[in-house]
Design a protein around this motif. Structure first.
Motif, mmCIF file in Angstrom:
data_model
loop_
_atom_site.group_PDB
_atom_site.id
_atom_site.type_symbol
_atom_site.label_atom_id
_atom_site.label_comp_id
_atom_site.label_asym_id
_atom_site.label_seq_id
_atom_site.Cartn_x
_atom_site.Cartn_y
_atom_site.Cartn_z
ATOM 1 N N ASN A 191 12.438 11.293 -17.412
ATOM 2 C CA ASN A 191 13.183 11.513 -16.216
ATOM 3 C C ASN A 191 12.046 11.315 -14.818
ATOM 4 O O ASN A 191 12.235 11.801 -13.910
ATOM 5 N N ARG A 192 11.295 10.376 -15.280
ATOM 6 C CA ARG A 192 10.439 10.053 -14.111
ATOM 7 C C ARG A 192 10.770 8.713 -13.570
ATOM 8 O O ARG A 192 11.297 7.834 -14.247
ATOM 9 N N ARG A 193 10.380 8.446 -12.127
ATOM 10 C CA ARG A 193 10.792 7.207 -11.699
ATOM 11 C C ARG A 193 9.839 6.017 -12.037
ATOM 12 O O ARG A 193 8.534 6.316 -12.436
ATOM 13 N N GLU A 194 10.125 4.930 -12.102
ATOM 14 C CA GLU A 194 9.541 3.535 -12.216
ATOM 15 C C GLU A 194 9.957 2.605 -11.401
ATOM 16 O O GLU A 194 11.322 2.554 -11.292
ATOM 17 N N TYR A 195 9.239 1.767 -10.838
ATOM 18 C CA TYR A 195 9.590 0.721 -9.761
ATOM 19 C C TYR A 195 9.336 -0.585 -10.321
ATOM 20 O O TYR A 195 8.192 -0.829 -10.797
ATOM 21 N N ARG A 196 10.243 -1.625 -10.244
ATOM 22 C CA ARG A 196 9.990 -2.867 -10.491
ATOM 23 C C ARG A 196 8.575 -3.557 -9.734
ATOM 24 O O ARG A 196 8.655 -3.001 -8.522
ATOM 25 N N ARG A 197 8.055 -4.231 -10.453
ATOM 26 C CA ARG A 197 7.023 -4.832 -9.966
ATOM 27 C C ARG A 197 7.009 -5.586 -8.456
ATOM 28 O O ARG A 197 6.404 -5.564 -7.546
ATOM 29 N N ASP A 198 8.327 -6.022 -8.124
ATOM 30 C CA ASP A 198 8.510 -6.809 -7.186
ATOM 31 C C ASP A 198 8.957 -5.993 -5.885
ATOM 32 O O ASP A 198 9.130 -6.510 -4.829
ATOM 33 N N THR A 199 9.028 -4.656 -6.246
ATOM 34 C CA THR A 199 9.007 -3.592 -5.106
ATOM 35 C C THR A 199 7.864 -3.715 -4.231
ATOM 36 O O THR A 199 7.941 -3.557 -2.964
ATOM 37 N N LEU A 200 6.612 -4.213 -4.704
ATOM 38 C CA LEU A 200 5.538 -4.480 -3.977
ATOM 39 C C LEU A 200 5.885 -5.240 -2.644
ATOM 40 O O LEU A 200 5.171 -5.186 -1.506
ATOM 41 N N ARG A 201 6.418 -6.403 -3.075
ATOM 42 C CA ARG A 201 6.863 -7.318 -2.091
ATOM 43 C C ARG A 201 7.771 -6.872 -1.045
ATOM 44 O O ARG A 201 7.727 -7.128 0.239
ATOM 45 N N VAL A 202 8.690 -6.090 -1.445
ATOM 46 C CA VAL A 202 9.576 -5.775 -0.427
ATOM 47 C C VAL A 202 8.955 -4.687 0.358
ATOM 48 O O VAL A 202 9.262 -4.518 1.597
ATOM 49 N N ALA A 229 2.385 6.548 1.071
ATOM 50 C CA ALA A 229 2.550 7.487 0.105
ATOM 51 C C ALA A 229 3.645 7.634 -0.849
ATOM 52 O O ALA A 229 4.478 6.838 -0.622
ATOM 53 N N VAL A 230 3.555 8.511 -2.033
ATOM 54 C CA VAL A 230 4.660 8.628 -2.959
ATOM 55 C C VAL A 230 5.937 8.878 -2.177
ATOM 56 O O VAL A 230 6.942 8.669 -2.377
ATOM 57 N N SER A 231 5.698 10.001 -1.175
ATOM 58 C CA SER A 231 6.829 10.426 -0.490
ATOM 59 C C SER A 231 7.475 9.354 0.371
ATOM 60 O O SER A 231 8.651 9.137 0.630
ATOM 61 N N THR A 232 6.728 8.250 0.847
ATOM 62 C CA THR A 232 7.143 7.277 1.484
ATOM 63 C C THR A 232 8.191 6.380 0.670
ATOM 64 O O THR A 232 9.170 5.967 1.036
ATOM 65 N N LEU A 233 7.627 6.331 -0.501
ATOM 66 C CA LEU A 233 8.552 5.412 -1.609
ATOM 67 C C LEU A 233 9.929 6.163 -1.699
ATOM 68 O O LEU A 233 11.151 5.661 -1.906
ATOM 69 N N HIS A 234 9.948 7.481 -2.008
ATOM 70 C CA HIS A 234 11.152 8.300 -2.124
ATOM 71 C C HIS A 234 12.052 8.090 -0.798
ATOM 72 O O HIS A 234 13.249 8.210 -0.831
ATOM 73 N N TYR A 235 11.534 8.168 0.340
ATOM 74 C CA TYR A 235 12.219 8.052 1.696
ATOM 75 C C TYR A 235 13.017 6.978 1.486
ATOM 76 O O TYR A 235 14.126 6.633 1.763
ATOM 77 N N TYR A 236 12.118 5.771 1.410
ATOM 78 C CA TYR A 236 12.660 4.540 1.506
ATOM 79 C C TYR A 236 13.720 4.376 0.351
ATOM 80 O O TYR A 236 14.763 3.683 0.660
ATOM 81 N N LYS A 269 4.433 2.895 -12.388
ATOM 82 C CA LYS A 269 4.645 4.295 -11.844
ATOM 83 C C LYS A 269 4.440 4.592 -10.268
ATOM 84 O O LYS A 269 3.962 3.666 -9.798
ATOM 85 N N PRO A 270 5.284 5.310 -9.582
ATOM 86 C CA PRO A 270 5.288 5.498 -8.148
ATOM 87 C C PRO A 270 3.723 5.843 -7.780
ATOM 88 O O PRO A 270 3.558 5.068 -6.860
ATOM 89 N N GLY A 271 2.871 6.254 -8.453
ATOM 90 C CA GLY A 271 1.382 6.259 -7.922
ATOM 91 C C GLY A 271 0.786 5.020 -7.776
ATOM 92 O O GLY A 271 0.277 4.880 -6.764
ATOM 93 N N GLU A 272 1.263 4.153 -8.811
ATOM 94 C CA GLU A 272 0.808 2.646 -8.843
ATOM 95 C C GLU A 272 1.210 1.888 -7.522
ATOM 96 O O GLU A 272 0.375 1.270 -7.098
ATOM 97 N N VAL A 273 2.423 2.080 -7.550
ATOM 98 C CA VAL A 273 3.054 1.307 -6.253
ATOM 99 C C VAL A 273 2.463 1.857 -4.949
ATOM 100 O O VAL A 273 2.301 1.215 -4.064
#
Length: 149
Positions: free
Chosen positions: A44-55, A23-30, A12-16
């Motif tokens: 209709n909620r966002r989810e990010y792959r775990r490897d997004t943390l490395r990126v 901030a979650v808004s930073t995720l949306h900006y990126y 979930k965005p909050g976890e990432v």
């Protein structure tokens, strides 16, 4: 910092955001810049792959040394679209940035070593100052304020 269970590939965005220290808004900006991507759930909620943390760690490290987000995107665009980037992929990016970072380090070292003299000189000369306007690059654009490169 909470641990994310090993078997979960989508977060979930909050976890990432919490794990990456942004901030979650930073995720949306990126994401709007194409630096990271997400998928949408059936709700209709966002989810990010775990490897997004490395990126995200790569993006933040690059920003700390002054690399622009445009340059970060150029580098990320070279990574494989499917599967995880390998150590070899990251090493290739590192080699590409080596000379640029070395030049930046040399510039900052010179600035650090002469900073007191520069600030205290009182010349206020944007035309001759090697730090504010090297080689009078801004003068080529005519009179008036110019954006620094």
């Amino acid at each position: 910092m909470p641990q994310i269970p090993e078997g979960r590939n989508w977060l979930k965005p909050g976890e990432v955001a919490e794990r990456a220290g942004v901030a979650v808004s930073t995720l949306h900006y990126y994401e709007s810049l194409g630096l990271i991507s997400s998928r949408r759930t059936s709700g209709n909620r966002r989810e990010y792959r775990r490897d997004t943390l490395r990126v995200l760690a790569f993006i933040r490290s690059a920003q700390r040394v002054g690399v622009s987000l445009d340059r970060v995107k150029e580098a990320l665009d070279q990574l494989p679209r499917k599967g995880l980037p390998t150590k070899k992929d990251w090493a290739r990016i590192s080699r590409q940035w080596h000379d640029e970072l070395t030049e930046r380090i040399e510039y900052l070292t010179g600035l650090r070593d002469r900073f007191s003299d520069c600030i205290g000189c009182g010349c206020l000369s944007l035309k001759s100052c090697p730090y504010s306007n090297p080689d009078d690059a801004l003068g080529a654009g005519g009179q008036g304020p110019r954006r620094f490169p």
